[in-house]
Scaffold this motif. Structure first.
Motif, PDB file in Angstrom:
ATOM      1  N   LYS A  77      12.641  -5.952  14.880  1.00 39.39           N
ATOM      2  CA  LYS A  77      11.954  -5.467  16.089  1.00 39.39           C
ATOM      3  C   LYS A  77      11.220  -6.632  16.717  1.00 39.39           C
ATOM      4  O   LYS A  77      10.861  -7.699  15.990  1.00 39.39           O
ATOM      5  CB  LYS A  77      11.129  -4.274  16.023  1.00 39.39           C
ATOM      6  N   GLU A  78      10.930  -6.638  17.991  1.00 43.99           N
ATOM      7  CA  GLU A  78      10.194  -7.298  18.631  1.00 43.99           C
ATOM      8  C   GLU A  78       8.531  -7.262  18.118  1.00 43.99           C
ATOM      9  O   GLU A  78       8.320  -6.110  17.680  1.00 43.99           O
ATOM     10  CB  GLU A  78      10.079  -7.383  20.340  1.00 43.99           C
ATOM     11  N   ARG A  79       7.846  -8.336  18.544  1.00 38.84           N
ATOM     12  CA  ARG A  79       6.388  -8.345  17.982  1.00 38.84           C
ATOM     13  C   ARG A  79       5.681  -7.458  18.994  1.00 38.84           C
ATOM     14  O   ARG A  79       5.954  -7.454  20.229  1.00 38.84           O
ATOM     15  CB  ARG A  79       5.847  -9.732  18.114  1.00 38.84           C
ATOM     16  N   GLU A  80       4.905  -6.688  18.493  1.00 36.96           N
ATOM     17  CA  GLU A  80       4.193  -5.766  19.174  1.00 36.96           C
ATOM     18  C   GLU A  80       2.640  -5.941  19.275  1.00 36.96           C
ATOM     19  O   GLU A  80       2.225  -6.206  18.025  1.00 36.96           O
ATOM     20  CB  GLU A  80       4.565  -4.315  18.909  1.00 36.96           C
ATOM     21  N   PHE A  81       1.870  -5.604  20.186  1.00 34.76           N
ATOM     22  CA  PHE A  81       0.495  -5.336  20.004  1.00 34.76           C
ATOM     23  C   PHE A  81      -0.030  -4.264  19.252  1.00 34.76           C
ATOM     24  O   PHE A  81       0.454  -3.290  19.309  1.00 34.76           O
ATOM     25  CB  PHE A  81      -0.152  -5.169  21.737  1.00 34.76           C
ATOM     26  N   VAL A  82      -1.106  -4.712  18.567  1.00 26.87           N
ATOM     27  CA  VAL A  82      -1.916  -3.590  17.719  1.00 26.87           C
ATOM     28  C   VAL A  82      -3.123  -3.349  18.032  1.00 26.87           C
ATOM     29  O   VAL A  82      -3.667  -2.076  18.444  1.00 26.87           O
ATOM     30  CB  VAL A  82      -1.856  -4.096  16.138  1.00 26.87           C
ATOM     31  N   ALA A  83      -3.968  -4.351  18.313  1.00 28.38           N
ATOM     32  CA  ALA A  83      -5.396  -4.052  18.788  1.00 28.38           C
ATOM     33  C   ALA A  83      -5.908  -5.518  19.078  1.00 28.38           C
ATOM     34  O   ALA A  83      -5.459  -6.562  18.688  1.00 28.38           O
ATOM     35  CB  ALA A  83      -6.221  -3.469  17.485  1.00 28.38           C
ATOM     36  N   ALA A 137       0.768  -1.198   0.002  1.00 28.95           N
ATOM     37  CA  ALA A 137      -0.224  -0.194  -0.138  1.00 28.95           C
ATOM     38  C   ALA A 137       0.729   1.190   0.003  1.00 28.95           C
ATOM     39  O   ALA A 137       1.982   1.185   0.322  1.00 28.95           O
ATOM     40  CB  ALA A 137      -0.838   0.108   1.229  1.00 28.95           C
ATOM     41  N   GLN A 138       0.237   2.401  -0.728  1.00 29.18           N
ATOM     42  CA  GLN A 138       0.989   3.679  -0.392  1.00 29.18           C
ATOM     43  C   GLN A 138       0.785   4.185   0.821  1.00 29.18           C
ATOM     44  O   GLN A 138      -0.128   4.166   1.540  1.00 29.18           O
ATOM     45  CB  GLN A 138       0.413   4.524  -1.715  1.00 29.18           C
ATOM     46  N   ALA A 139       1.778   5.192   1.238  1.00 25.41           N
ATOM     47  CA  ALA A 139       1.638   5.756   2.548  1.00 25.41           C
ATOM     48  C   ALA A 139       0.424   6.727   2.368  1.00 25.41           C
ATOM     49  O   ALA A 139      -0.058   7.446   1.241  1.00 25.41           O
ATOM     50  CB  ALA A 139       2.965   6.581   2.781  1.00 25.41           C
ATOM     51  N   GLY A 140      -0.544   6.820   3.340  1.00 26.95           N
ATOM     52  CA  GLY A 140      -1.705   7.456   3.354  1.00 26.95           C
ATOM     53  C   GLY A 140      -2.976   6.855   2.851  1.00 26.95           C
ATOM     54  O   GLY A 140      -3.888   7.037   3.120  1.00 26.95           O
ATOM     55  N   GLY A 145      -6.794   5.735  16.302  1.00 28.07           N
ATOM     56  CA  GLY A 145      -7.477   6.726  15.184  1.00 28.07           C
ATOM     57  C   GLY A 145      -7.216   6.419  13.903  1.00 28.07           C
ATOM     58  O   GLY A 145      -7.810   7.081  13.038  1.00 28.07           O
ATOM     59  N   ARG A 146      -6.422   5.460  13.431  1.00 30.97           N
ATOM     60  CA  ARG A 146      -6.023   5.059  12.060  1.00 30.97           C
ATOM     61  C   ARG A 146      -6.526   3.795  11.792  1.00 30.97           C
ATOM     62  O   ARG A 146      -6.774   3.421  10.650  1.00 30.97           O
ATOM     63  CB  ARG A 146      -4.611   5.018  11.894  1.00 30.97           C
ATOM     64  N   PHE A 147      -6.444   2.830  12.825  1.00 28.58           N
ATOM     65  CA  PHE A 147      -6.812   1.250  12.564  1.00 28.58           C
ATOM     66  C   PHE A 147      -8.175   1.068  13.380  1.00 28.58           C
ATOM     67  O   PHE A 147      -8.387   1.618  14.284  1.00 28.58           O
ATOM     68  CB  PHE A 147      -5.823   0.468  13.146  1.00 28.58           C
ATOM     69  N   THR A 148      -8.804   0.300  12.860  1.00 31.64           N
ATOM     70  CA  THR A 148     -10.164  -0.131  13.355  1.00 31.64           C
ATOM     71  C   THR A 148     -10.244  -1.759  13.433  1.00 31.64           C
ATOM     72  O   THR A 148     -10.174  -2.276  12.466  1.00 31.64           O
ATOM     73  CB  THR A 148     -11.409   0.373  12.615  1.00 31.64           C
ATOM     74  N   ILE A 149     -10.419  -2.207  14.602  1.00 32.59           N
ATOM     75  CA  ILE A 149     -10.918  -3.532  14.456  1.00 32.59           C
ATOM     76  C   ILE A 149     -12.203  -3.973  14.681  1.00 32.59           C
ATOM     77  O   ILE A 149     -13.028  -3.273  15.395  1.00 32.59           O
ATOM     78  CB  ILE A 149      -9.918  -4.403  15.922  1.00 32.59           C
ATOM     79  N   SER A 150     -12.582  -5.031  13.926  1.00 32.65           N
ATOM     80  CA  SER A 150     -13.873  -5.474  13.818  1.00 32.65           C
ATOM     81  C   SER A 150     -14.188  -6.853  13.937  1.00 32.65           C
ATOM     82  O   SER A 150     -13.198  -7.578  13.630  1.00 32.65           O
ATOM     83  CB  SER A 150     -14.790  -4.735  13.024  1.00 32.65           C
ATOM     84  N   ARG A 151     -15.339  -7.452  14.095  1.00 31.31           N
ATOM     85  CA  ARG A 151     -15.673  -8.586  13.713  1.00 31.31           C
ATOM     86  C   ARG A 151     -17.042  -9.106  13.193  1.00 31.31           C
ATOM     87  O   ARG A 151     -18.060  -8.157  13.488  1.00 31.31           O
ATOM     88  CB  ARG A 151     -15.482  -9.726  15.102  1.00 31.31           C
ATOM     89  N   MET A 173      -6.845  -0.891   8.160  1.00 29.73           N
ATOM     90  CA  MET A 173      -5.974   0.036   8.637  1.00 29.73           C
ATOM     91  C   MET A 173      -6.067   1.223   7.390  1.00 29.73           C
ATOM     92  O   MET A 173      -5.948   1.096   6.255  1.00 29.73           O
ATOM     93  CB  MET A 173      -4.352  -0.690   8.174  1.00 29.73           C
ATOM     94  N   SER A 174      -6.030   2.452   8.021  1.00 29.92           N
ATOM     95  CA  SER A 174      -6.044   3.664   7.134  1.00 29.92           C
ATOM     96  C   SER A 174      -4.959   4.605   7.551  1.00 29.92           C
ATOM     97  O   SER A 174      -4.276   4.552   8.547  1.00 29.92           O
ATOM     98  CB  SER A 174      -7.561   4.332   7.402  1.00 29.92           C
ATOM     99  N   SER A 175      -4.739   5.637   6.482  1.00 23.90           N
ATOM    100  CA  SER A 175      -3.564   6.544   6.838  1.00 23.90           C
ATOM    101  C   SER A 175      -2.114   5.565   7.205  1.00 23.90           C
ATOM    102  O   SER A 175      -1.756   6.169   8.076  1.00 23.90           O
ATOM    103  CB  SER A 175      -4.192   7.561   8.063  1.00 23.90           C
ATOM    104  N   LEU A 176      -2.072   4.930   6.376  1.00 24.00           N
ATOM    105  CA  LEU A 176      -0.932   4.089   6.571  1.00 24.00           C
ATOM    106  C   LEU A 176       0.416   4.840   6.536  1.00 24.00           C
ATOM    107  O   LEU A 176       0.541   5.789   5.831  1.00 24.00           O
ATOM    108  CB  LEU A 176      -0.933   2.811   5.642  1.00 24.00           C
ATOM    109  N   LYS A 177       1.209   4.618   7.313  1.00 23.59           N
ATOM    110  CA  LYS A 177       2.532   5.081   7.391  1.00 23.59           C
ATOM    111  C   LYS A 177       3.598   3.942   6.976  1.00 23.59           C
ATOM    112  O   LYS A 177       3.512   2.586   7.130  1.00 23.59           O
ATOM    113  CB  LYS A 177       3.022   5.621   8.760  1.00 23.59           C
ATOM    114  N   ARG A 178       4.843   4.397   6.786  1.00 25.71           N
ATOM    115  CA  ARG A 178       5.880   3.355   6.357  1.00 25.71           C
ATOM    116  C   ARG A 178       6.213   2.737   7.575  1.00 25.71           C
ATOM    117  O   ARG A 178       6.571   1.374   7.489  1.00 25.71           O
ATOM    118  CB  ARG A 178       7.135   4.246   6.012  1.00 25.71           C
ATOM    119  N   GLU A 179       6.149   3.331   8.912  1.00 21.79           N
ATOM    120  CA  GLU A 179       6.317   2.632  10.103  1.00 21.79           C
ATOM    121  C   GLU A 179       5.306   1.460  10.249  1.00 21.79           C
ATOM    122  O   GLU A 179       5.670   0.406  11.098  1.00 21.79           O
ATOM    123  CB  GLU A 179       6.293   3.576  11.326  1.00 21.79           C
TER     124      GLU A 179
END
Length: 126
Positions: A40-46, A12-15, A63-69, A80-86
């Motif tokens: 890097k170590e594995r990190e919690f997202v949502a 995906a492109q940034a943004g 504010g950028r990611f939304t988890i749902s089921r 995932m929205s407003s994606l960043k390179r990070e």
């Protein structure tokens, strides 16, 4: 045993936006998303509690990611929205099954999950 199949990763492109899916073979108490970037170590997202839908996010994605089921489909999603390179990382979904509660960490730790998906690569370019 619960099998988890992840999909939706890619470039995906940034943004831009991307939606990850995690199809489970059955219900669970909670579904979480974690990610691991190179070096890097594995990190919690949502995470989301399956029954009531209560959500919890890492500060880095709030504010950028939304988890749902979708209960009927036994499938969880990470929009995932407003994606960043990070955000570039391998993303893993995980399920806490059988134990209907979270620790004081609110099901945000790897040790709180019983089954894991295979991981899906998300790459964000500039």
């Amino acid at each position: 045993q619960v099998q988890l199949v992840e999909s939706g990763g890619g470039l995906a492109q940034a943004g831009g936006s991307l939606r990850l899916s995690c199809a489970a073979s059955g219900g669970s108490y909670a579904m979480g998303w974690f990610r691991q970037a190179p070096g890097k170590e594995r990190e919690f997202v949502a995470r989301i509690l399956w029954s009531g839908g209560s959500t919890y996010y890492a500060d880095s994605v709030k504010g950028r990611f939304t988890i749902s089921r979708d209960k009927a489909k036994n499938t969880g999603y990470l929009q995932m929205s407003s994606l960043k390179r990070e955000d570039t990382a391998v993303y893993y979904c995980a399920v806490r099954e059988g134990r209907n509660y979270c620790s004081a960490y609110g099901c945000s730790r790897e040790s709180e999950y019983d089954y894991w998906g295979q991981g899906t690569q998300v790459t964000v370019s500039s």
